[in-house]
Design an enzyme around this catalytic site. Structure first.
Site, PDB file in Angstrom:
ATOM      1  N   ASP A  54      -0.892  -4.612  10.498  1.00 16.04           N
ATOM      2  CA  ASP A  54      -1.739  -4.188   9.372  1.00 16.04           C
ATOM      3  C   ASP A  54      -2.880  -5.173   9.129  1.00 16.04           C
ATOM      4  OD1 ASP A  54      -0.817  -1.825   8.392  1.00 16.04           O
ATOM      5  OD2 ASP A  54      -0.008  -2.629   6.534  1.00 16.04           O
ATOM      6  N   GLU A  79      -5.277  -3.728   1.068  1.00 16.03           N
ATOM      7  CA  GLU A  79      -4.018  -4.088   0.426  1.00 16.03           C
ATOM      8  C   GLU A  79      -3.511  -5.456   0.891  1.00 16.03           C
ATOM      9  OE1 GLU A  79      -0.992  -1.252   1.278  1.00 16.03           O
ATOM     10  OE2 GLU A  79       0.378  -2.077  -0.215  1.00 16.03           O
ATOM     11  N   ASP A 153      -7.582   1.005   4.409  1.00 13.57           N
ATOM     12  CA  ASP A 153      -6.130   1.067   4.600  1.00 13.57           C
ATOM     13  C   ASP A 153      -5.916   0.988   6.108  1.00 13.57           C
ATOM     14  OD1 ASP A 153      -3.441   1.445   4.721  1.00 13.57           O
ATOM     15  OD2 ASP A 153      -3.397   3.055   3.247  1.00 13.57           O
ATOM     16  N   ILE A 155      -3.362   0.743   8.169  1.00 17.43           N
ATOM     17  CA  ILE A 155      -2.406   1.700   8.740  1.00 17.43           C
ATOM     18  C   ILE A 155      -1.730   2.407   7.578  1.00 17.43           C
ATOM     19  CG2 ILE A 155      -0.260   1.985  10.073  1.00 17.43           C
ATOM     20  CD1 ILE A 155      -1.140  -0.443  11.744  1.00 17.43           C
ATOM     21  N   ASP A 156      -2.121   3.635   7.333  1.00 19.31           N
ATOM     22  CA  ASP A 156      -1.469   4.394   6.276  1.00 19.31           C
ATOM     23  C   ASP A 156      -0.269   5.109   6.885  1.00 19.31           C
ATOM     24  OD1 ASP A 156      -1.235   5.507   3.604  1.00 19.31           O
ATOM     25  OD2 ASP A 156      -1.736   7.407   4.551  1.00 19.31           O
ATOM     26  N   THR A 158       2.885   3.576   7.034  1.00 16.67           N
ATOM     27  CA  THR A 158       3.466   2.537   7.885  1.00 16.67           C
ATOM     28  C   THR A 158       4.897   2.878   8.314  1.00 16.67           C
ATOM     29  OG1 THR A 158       3.374   1.382   5.779  1.00 16.67           O
ATOM     30  CG2 THR A 158       2.348   0.312   7.625  1.00 16.67           C
ATOM     31  N   ASP A 316      -6.013   4.442  -0.286  1.00 19.73           N
ATOM     32  CA  ASP A 316      -5.480   5.691   0.278  1.00 19.73           C
ATOM     33  C   ASP A 316      -6.464   6.842   0.120  1.00 19.73           C
ATOM     34  OD1 ASP A 316      -2.824   4.800   0.937  1.00 19.73           O
ATOM     35  OD2 ASP A 316      -2.293   4.893  -1.183  1.00 19.73           O
TER      36      ASP A 316
HETATM   37  C1  2IP Z   1       1.648   4.976   1.510  1.00 23.81           C
HETATM   38  C2  2IP Z   1       1.903   6.116   2.435  1.00 23.81           C
HETATM   39  C3  2IP Z   1       2.999   6.947   1.867  1.00 23.81           C
HETATM   40  C4  2IP Z   1       2.578   7.561   0.562  1.00 23.81           C
HETATM   41  C5  2IP Z   1       2.111   6.475  -0.392  1.00 23.81           C
HETATM   42  C6  2IP Z   1       1.081   5.547   0.239  1.00 23.81           C
HETATM   43  O1  2IP Z   1       0.792   4.041   2.110  1.00 23.81           O
HETATM   44  O2  2IP Z   1       0.784   6.925   2.649  1.00 23.81           O
HETATM   45  O3  2IP Z   1       3.358   7.885   2.803  1.00 23.81           O
HETATM   46  O4  2IP Z   1       3.663   8.242   0.013  1.00 23.81           O
HETATM   47  O5  2IP Z   1       1.567   7.075  -1.518  1.00 23.81           O
HETATM   48  O6  2IP Z   1       0.734   4.538  -0.642  1.00 23.81           O
HETATM   49  P1  2IP Z   1       3.974   9.773   0.340  1.00 23.81           P
HETATM   50  O7  2IP Z   1       4.158   9.922   1.808  1.00 23.81           O
HETATM   51  O8  2IP Z   1       5.214  10.068  -0.468  1.00 23.81           O
HETATM   52  O9  2IP Z   1       2.774  10.523  -0.142  1.00 23.81           O
HETATM   53  P2  2IP Z   1       1.326   2.871   3.160  1.00 23.81           P
HETATM   54  O10 2IP Z   1       2.108   3.534   4.217  1.00 23.81           O
HETATM   55  O11 2IP Z   1       0.022   2.300   3.636  1.00 23.81           O
HETATM   56  O12 2IP Z   1       2.116   1.928   2.311  1.00 23.81           O
HETATM   57 CA    CA Z   2      -1.556   3.565   2.325  1.00 26.16          CA
END
Ligand code: 2IP
Ligand code: CA
Length: 399
Positions: A54, A79, A153, A155-156, A158, A316
Site C-alpha cells: 500500500d 490513508e 487510495d 489499493i482499495d 485490500t 474511496d
Molecule cells: C475499504 C474497502 C472495503 C469497504 C470500505 C473501504 O477500503 O473498499 O471493501 O467496505 O468502505 O474503506 P465494503 O466492501 O463493505 O463497502 P480498504 O480496503 O482500502 O481499507
Molecule cells: Ca479504501
C-alpha cells in the site's frame, strides 16, 4: 489535454503493475499470504507486507507526480503513513530512491534482509511505463496546479487483494468478491471549494490470460472543470442480465416492476436492505470494495451504489466522484439527502473533499460520515430517493 490527468493515468498503471507483481511473482506473493493471522501481528518485518505494498504504491504515485509537477506532492493525501519503526527501533521512511539499487536497499531494511523480494519490488517500482488514452490527447484544457488537492487510495479492497480468489464468477457482470474488486483510486479536487475535478480508477485485475496466467487490467478516467466534461466511457449500455446486453423485452419487463438496480456493501443495515428490496426487487447486488462498487455505477452495470454507514473515506470516493460528475452524475451524502427531502433545491448535498469532519480525529476526520449514494443521472437519483423514502418511512426506520 490536462497534462496532470495524463500523468495520473501513467502512474496509476505503474501502481497497477506493482499490485500485479505482488500477486504474481512468487517471492512477493509468499509474503502477501504470510499476512498477519487473526490476533497475531507478523513479527518478522517492520511492517506487514500488505501495508508495505500500500505504502509503496502511494509513494510511487506521489513521487512520480512530484518529479513531473514540482510542488504537487505536498497536496497529495492518502490513508497510509510512510514511516515505520522496525524491531531494532530504527525509524525508516519508505520512499522511492533515485536508483533501483538504493530503493532495494531501503526495502530490504523493512523486509528484514529479504533480498529477492526487495530486488523484485525495486525492479517493478523503477520500471518505465508508457500509458495513455488517445481520447485524452484531443482536448486542450489547462487547470492551474496550485488549486489541486489529490486523494489516493493505493489499493482499495485490500482484503480481496490478499485473500481474493482469481476464479470468482460474476453475477450479471458484477463480481461479489475476488481480485476484480481491487482498484487503485486517484481523485483530484479543488482545494478551495472541495469539488472533485479529475479521477482515475485503475482496475489491475480484470481478466487473466489462460495460457500465461497473467492479469490484464483496465483504466477509467473523467474530468469535470469549468463546463468541460469528458470521460473514458462510451455511452452507457446496461450489461445486466447475462454477461452481455439485456434483451429489450427482458429489460422493459424488469424496468416496469422495479426501475432501479443497486450495488450494496455486505455490511449494509437490514432496514436499508428491506427498503431497497421494494425499490429494486431482485436487482440488488452485493460487492466488495467501495471503489469497485462505484465503478459498477460508472460502467452502467447498476444505477446506484448506496451505503448508509460511515466507513468509506475521502480517498474511496473522490476518484469515482469526479468520473461520475463528468458523466452527469455524482456522489451525495445519503443522510443529508434523507433529512432534506422533499426540499431538494438546485444543489444536491454532493460530497466535498477539502475539509475534515468537525471534532473527529484520525481516519474519522476524512470519513464520509453521512453515508453515500453514487448515481449517474440526477433525474434518476431524484426518483430513486422518492421511492426509497416512501419505503423507509413506513418501516419507521432511523437511518
Ligand atoms: C475499504 C474497502 C472495503 C469497504 C470500505 C473501504 O477500503 O473498499 O471493501 O467496505 O468502505 O474503506 P465494503 O466492501 O463493505 O463497502 P480498504 O480496503 O482500502 O481499507
Ligand atoms: Ca479504501
Amino acid at each position: 489535454m490536462s497534462d496532470i490527468l495524463r500523468e495520473l493515468l501513467r502512474v496509476s498503471e505503474k501502481a497497477a503493475n506493482i499490485a500485479r507483481a505482488c500477486r504474481q511473482q512468487e517471492a512477493l506473493f509468499q509474503l502477501l499470504i504470510e499476512e498477519k493471522k487473526e490476533g497475531e501481528k507478523n513479527k518478522k518485518f517492520a511492517v506487514d507486507f500488505k501495508t508495505l505494498a500500500d505504502v509503496l504504491v502511494q509513494e510511487v504515485i506521489k513521487q512520480n507526480m512530484e518529479n513531473k509537477f514540482p510542488g504537487l506532492a505536498k497536496n497529495i493525501f492518502g490513508e497510509e503513513s510512510n514511516e515505520f519503526t522496525n524491531d531494532l527501533g530504527e525509524k525508516i521512511t519508505m520512499k522511492l530512491c533515485s536508483t533501483e539499487e538504493e530503493t532495494a536497499e531501503l526495502l530490504s531494511k523493512v523486509l528484514n534482509g529479504n533480498e529477492s523480494a526487495s530486488e523484485a519490488l525495486a525492479r517493478v517500482v523503477h520500471q518505465d511505463v508508457a500509458f495513455t488514452d488517445p481520447a485524452l490527447d484531443s482536448i486542450e484544457i489547462h487547470i492551474p496546479q496550485d488549486i489541486l488537492g489529490i486523494w489516493v487510495d493505493p489499493i482499495d479492497s485490500t482484503y480481496q487483494y490478499i485473500k481474493g480468489s482469481a476464479d470468482v464468477k460474476s453475477n450479471q457482470g458484477i463480481f461479489p468478491c475476488g481480485l476484480q474488486c481491487v482498484t487503485i483510486l486517484i481523485g483530484v479536487y479543488d482545494i478551495q471549494t472541495g469539488v472533485p475535478l479529475m479521477g482515475v480508477i485503475n482496475q489491475p485485475f480484470v481478466s487473466r490470460d489462460q495460457n500465461t496466467l497473467r492479469w490484464k487490467g483496465q483504466c477509467y478516467w473523467g474530468l469535470s472543470y469549468m463546463g468541460t466534461n469528458i470521460h473514458s466511457l462510451q455511452p452507457v449500455v446496461s450489461k445486466r442480465n447475462g454477461s452481455d446486453v439485456q434483451t429489450e423485452d427482458a429489460r422493459s419487463q424488469a424496468e416496469s416492476s422495479h426501475p432501479f438496480s443497486a450495488v450494496i456493501s455486505t455490511s449494509e443495515k437490514e432496514a436499508v436492505k428491506a427498503a431497497l428490496s421494494h425499490v429494486c426487487g431482485d436487482n440488488i447486488f452485493r460487492a466488495a470494495g467501495a471503489g469497485y462498487k462505484s465503478l459498477c455505477v460508472v460502467q452502467g452495470l447498476v444505477d446506484i451504489y448506496i451505503f448508509s454507514e460511515d466507513t468509506t473515506f475521502k480517498w474511496d470516493s473522490c476518484a469515482p466522484h469526479a468520473i461520475l460528475k463528468a458523466m452527469g452524475g455524482g456522489i451525495v451524502d445519503m443522510k443529508e439527502c434523507l433529512e432534506r427531502y422533499p426540499e431538494t433545491g438546485p444543489h444536491l448535498p454532493e460530497l466535498l473533499y477539502h475539509v475534515g469532519n468537525e471534532g473527529a480525529a484520525g481516519v474519522d476526520l476524512w470519513a464520509n460520515k453521512g453515508g453515500l449514494i453514487a448515481y449517474r443521472s440526477r433525474k434518476q437519483l431524484e426518483t430513486f430517493l422518492r421511492l426509497l423514502i416512501q419505503n423507509l418511512v413506513p418501516l419507521g426506520t432511523q437511518v
